[in-house]
Design a protein around this motif. Structure first.
Motif, short mmCIF file in Angstrom:
data_model
loop_
_atom_site.label_atom_id
_atom_site.label_comp_id
_atom_site.label_asym_id
_atom_site.label_seq_id
_atom_site.Cartn_x
_atom_site.Cartn_y
_atom_site.Cartn_z
N GLU A 1 39.57 38.94 31.10
CA GLU A 1 39.20 37.77 30.32
C GLU A 1 37.77 37.36 30.72
OE1 GLU A 1 40.91 36.26 27.87
OE2 GLU A 1 42.43 37.82 28.06
N GLU A 2 37.20 36.38 30.02
CA GLU A 2 35.78 36.04 30.18
C GLU A 2 35.40 35.67 31.62
OE1 GLU A 2 35.84 36.46 25.96
OE2 GLU A 2 37.29 35.74 27.44
N VAL B 1 38.28 47.95 46.84
CA VAL B 1 37.24 47.08 46.29
C VAL B 1 37.86 46.02 45.39
CG1 VAL B 1 35.24 46.98 44.74
CG2 VAL B 1 35.39 48.78 46.49
N ILE B 2 38.75 46.44 44.51
CA ILE B 2 39.36 45.50 43.57
C ILE B 2 40.20 44.45 44.31
CG2 ILE B 2 41.06 45.28 41.72
CD1 ILE B 2 40.04 47.97 40.64
N ARG B 3 40.98 44.89 45.28
CA ARG B 3 41.86 43.95 45.99
C ARG B 3 41.08 42.99 46.89
NH1 ARG B 3 47.08 44.57 45.28
NH2 ARG B 3 47.96 46.56 44.56
N LYS C 1 35.35 32.27 43.11
CA LYS C 1 36.67 31.70 42.81
C LYS C 1 37.48 32.78 42.11
CE LYS C 1 35.38 26.83 42.31
NZ LYS C 1 35.42 25.65 41.40
N SER C 2 38.77 32.84 42.43
CA SER C 2 39.62 33.85 41.79
C SER C 2 40.99 33.24 41.51
CB SER C 2 39.74 35.09 42.68
OG SER C 2 40.28 34.76 43.94
N MET C 3 41.83 33.98 40.78
CA MET C 3 43.13 33.45 40.39
C MET C 3 44.17 34.58 40.39
SD MET C 3 42.48 33.06 36.27
CE MET C 3 44.19 32.77 35.90
N ARG C 4 45.43 34.17 40.50
CA ARG C 4 46.55 35.10 40.31
C ARG C 4 47.22 34.76 38.99
NH1 ARG C 4 48.27 34.19 45.78
NH2 ARG C 4 50.03 33.01 44.96
N TRP C 5 47.88 35.73 38.39
CA TRP C 5 48.61 35.51 37.14
C TRP C 5 49.85 36.39 37.15
CZ3 TRP C 5 44.28 38.15 38.06
CH2 TRP C 5 44.26 39.51 37.74
N GLY C 6 50.83 35.99 36.38
CA GLY C 6 52.06 36.77 36.35
C GLY C 6 52.74 36.80 37.70
N ASP C 7 53.43 37.91 38.00
CA ASP C 7 54.18 38.04 39.24
C ASP C 7 53.45 38.86 40.29
OD1 ASP C 7 56.30 36.64 38.07
OD2 ASP C 7 57.12 38.48 37.18
N GLY C 8 52.27 39.36 39.97
CA GLY C 8 51.56 40.24 40.90
C GLY C 8 50.85 39.49 42.01
N ARG D 1 44.35 39.27 42.85
CA ARG D 1 43.51 38.12 42.50
C ARG D 1 42.26 38.65 41.81
NH1 ARG D 1 45.17 33.37 44.93
NH2 ARG D 1 43.22 32.42 44.21
N TRP D 2 41.84 37.98 40.73
CA TRP D 2 40.62 38.34 40.02
C TRP D 2 40.05 37.07 39.42
CZ3 TRP D 2 38.21 42.53 41.07
CH2 TRP D 2 37.20 43.04 40.24
N VAL D 3 38.81 37.09 39.01
CA VAL D 3 38.17 35.88 38.52
C VAL D 3 38.90 35.32 37.30
CG1 VAL D 3 36.51 37.17 37.11
CG2 VAL D 3 35.95 34.85 37.88
#
Length: 683
Positions: free
Chosen positions: A11-12, A129-131, A137-144, A147-149
């Motif tokens: 997302e953006e 790198v991704i993890r 600032k980052s966020m979690r979504w769903g059940d995983g 974290r990503w922006v």
């Protein structure tokens, strides 16, 4: 060799984070690959609002075989020592090699580690790198747990070689890497596959996505300036806004709209600030009048009506915003033209500057008194300087500055003019905050200079008095910036303003002066003036007079940049060392009494003559503060000093000769130390 393409599609991403994120992706992935043995020829990172992309060229297909030779124990060592060595090397005894050395036969282990294929290394590095990506600032979504922006939708990871392309096997929190991506959210949302970077970039552009942020910026600026030019107008340059807007769109569509006639009389800075901060619009001005007449907005979509609907909506929202600004402006003008700016200044009595330093009104009183005191030294009228200081911060109580704090000072100038105050006072209202940074203009109008200095010096002396000084990297009150501001004001205007007179007799005065000296070293570094050169000048009288100090330092650095100057310093140090050792040994001071009648060698006589000549030039030059002339005369001593040390034995057998020559060295030291404390120079 292969090429690697990575895209992280989400997302953006906030525009302010995109450039840094692309750089972080590039550095972290390439560092990880190199550490694992995969070198590469080149790498480039890109960002759009919905994707981070990394393209790597010339990547090794596998990490190289690693061969390591480890020295072990002697062959007759205890069995436990040999077994421990075998465990550490991961070998059996028959795989060891024996070699003869001075102390007997020794076991060696030759360990070979096979290389790893590139896909395995890439998958391992990219997951790490991704993890562990450093988003502000980052966020979690769903059940995983990832974290990503913003929610991460897909990972594209393709390795391309002459044999074709392959997808790197990778799965993170249910997201499986593939060879597909999407185009523009509205104009081309369908999934498509790619085989490598060139294919990827070309297909993205067909799908209405410009991958390069710089290309988007260029397209925006090109279209904006062309549209403005066609109307006889020009776009107000704003590099920060251009970079931000380029981070808001993947397919920029530039549109020029109208500003309502009711708002054209607002100050151009108010229009520009309101449109920039609230709508991300560029201002378009009439070059003949300087008036802002239109705006440029950048849409992220093409429409059948060529943006007419978008412009209509933007103009409606803009009118609401500018109505507020017009209301603030008219109310503020009524105050400025009616009761006057003192109404706003009085309100500042209720605004705390610092709980130990009183209100903003208290601070204004201090600045006004200090501006009057400083005024004669900067060529300003004391009454005007005090008047300007009393109203310079009045606009802090205005409605416009409450809405747009970045306009403080500038609005003060408008309101001062509206109140009928002298133009010097109006200018000081705007300029007294400057310079705010190394690239900011420095005021030169005397009244503005007086108030600007008073403002910054009050800040510094106040916080030093309550022991709130910068510590390490922490400087919450921007005191380093204030000190550099004082230095730039003094230097630009060639002011003679001894700081200790302003600090008066306080327990913290010396420490604050030392702080200024440290800031001066930072300031002069860009001039190529060494720290030790400044130290040599700080040791001289008048080191609280920044102009005198800087002139002396620049002159000394200029001399040290010459061969004569550098060599003379070495001669001075040699003379000083010999003299210091002799004085310690003999328990006397050799500071007078050198007489040419005791000179025996030609070089000795020549040095007497050279010192006489130098002193005739240096002494009056120092009185006139003509440091360049004084230091050139000092440097001219170099040949005579060199010849003296080559041809003359200072510690002669004759006590008379020895004493006379030591006193001659004392003359070298005395004359040179008139100019600067050369003992503080490095080397």
């Amino acid at each position: 060799m292969s090429d690697l393409l990575i895209e992280l599609f989400s997302e953006e991403i906030p525009a302010r984070m995109q450039t840094r994120a692309a750089d972080d992706l590039k550095s972290r992935v390439t560092d990880g690959l190199v550490e694992a043995g995969l070198t590469y020829a080149g790498a480039a990172a890109f960002s759009t609002p919905r994707r981070l992309t990394l393209a790597i060229e010339g990547l090794l297909d596998a990490s190289p075989i690693v061969r390591e030779v480890r020295k072990g124990p002697r062959t007759d060592a205890p069995e436990k020592a040999i077994e421990g060595f075998l465990r550490g090397a991961g070998l059996t005894r028959d795989q060891l090699v024996e070699r003869d050395e001075k102390k007997g036969r020794v076991f060696y282990a030759v360990i070979e580690r096979p290389g790893r294929p590139a896909p395995a290394i890439i998958a391992e590095v990219l997951e790490q790198v991704i993890r562990n990506f450093p988003w502000p600032k980052s966020m979690r979504w769903g059940d995983g747990t990832l974290r990503w922006v913003r929610p991460l939708h897909s990972i594209l990871c393709v390795l391309t070689s002459e044999a074709g392309s392959e997808t790197v096997p990778l799965e993170i929190d249910g997201i499986t890497a593939g060879n597909t991506t999407r185009g523009h959210r509205f104009l081309a949302p369908d999934v498509f596959s790619v085989t490598g970077f060139e294919d990827y970039a070309a297909k993205l552009k067909r799908a209405r996505v410009i991958l390069s942020a710089s290309e988007r910026s260029e397209a925006i600026w090109h279209d904006a300036t062309n549209q403005a030019f066609a109307s006889g107008l020009e776009v107000v340059a704003d590099g920060g806004l251009l970079a931000e807007v380029a981070g808001l769109v993947e397919w920029p569509v530039v549109l020029m709209g109208e500003i309502g006639a009711d708002f054209l009389a607002l100050p151009p800075e108010v229009l520009q600030t309101s449109m920039r901060e609230h709508q991300k619009f560029f201002s378009v001005k009439n070059p003949a009048t300087g008036r802002i007449e239109k705006f440029i907005t950048v849409a992220n979509i093409e429409t059948a009506d060529n943006g007419a609907t978008i412009l209509a909506g933007n103009q409606k929202v803009l009118a609401a915003r500018l109505s507020d600004a017009k209301f603030f402006w008219e109310n503020d003008l009524r105050v400025a033209r009616g009761p006057g700016l003192s109404v706003w200044t009085d309100k500042l009595a209720d605004v705390t500057f610092h709980n130990k330093l009183g209100s903003q009104k208290d601070r204004i009183e201090r600045i006004a008194a200090l501006a009057r005191e400083i005024a004669p030294a900067v060529g300003a009228d004391p009454d005007l300087a005090e008047q300007a200081a009393r109203v310079a911060k009045a606009d802090l109580s205005s409605e416009m500055v409450y809405e747009f704090p970045e306009l403080q000072g500038l609005m003060g100038r408008y309101y001062s003019d509206a109140a009928g105050l002298p133009p010097e006072v109006a200018a000081a209202c705007q300029e007294h905050y400057s310079p705010l940074g190394p690239s900011d203009d420095v005021p030169t109008a005397p009244v503005s200079v007086a108030v600007a200095l008073a403002d910054k010096l009050d800040t510094l002396t106040g916080f030093w008095a309550i022991d709130e000084k910068p510590t390490g990297s922490k400087d919450p009150y921007a005191l380093r910036r204030a000190a550099l501001g004082v230095i730039r004001l003094v230097v630009t205007n060639s002011l003679r303003l001894p700081l200790t007179r302003i600090f008066a007799e306080n327990s913290w005065s010396t420490d604050l002066l030392s702080f200024f000296h440290d800031r001066l070293k930072v300031f002069l570094k860009d001039d190529g003036i060494r720290h030790d050169v400044i130290d040599a000048c700080l040791a001289m009288p008048g080191n609280d007079d920044l102009t005198l100090l800087i002139n002396r330092a620049r002159a000394l650095q200029a001399v040290l940049d010459t061969e004569d100057g550098t060599n003379l310093v070495q001669g001075f140090k040699r003379a000083n060392n010999i003299l210091t050792q002799a004085e310690e040994k003999d328990g006397v001071e050799y500071s007078y009494g050198a007489d040419v009648k005791y000179a025996e060698e030609d070089a000795e006589k020549a040095l007497f003559a050279a010192l006489d000549s130098a002193e005739e030039t240096i002494t009056p030059a120092m009185v006139d503060e003509d440091f360049a002339t004084a230091m050139q005369a000092m440097a001219a001593l170099r040949p005579a000093v060199d010849a003296f040390f080559t041809d003359v034995q200072v510690n002669a057998d004759s006590p008379v000769l020895r004493r006379n020559r030591l006193n001659l060295l004392s003359r070298i030291r005395t004359i040179c130390l008139q100019v600067a404390d050369l003992t503080r120079l490095d080397g």
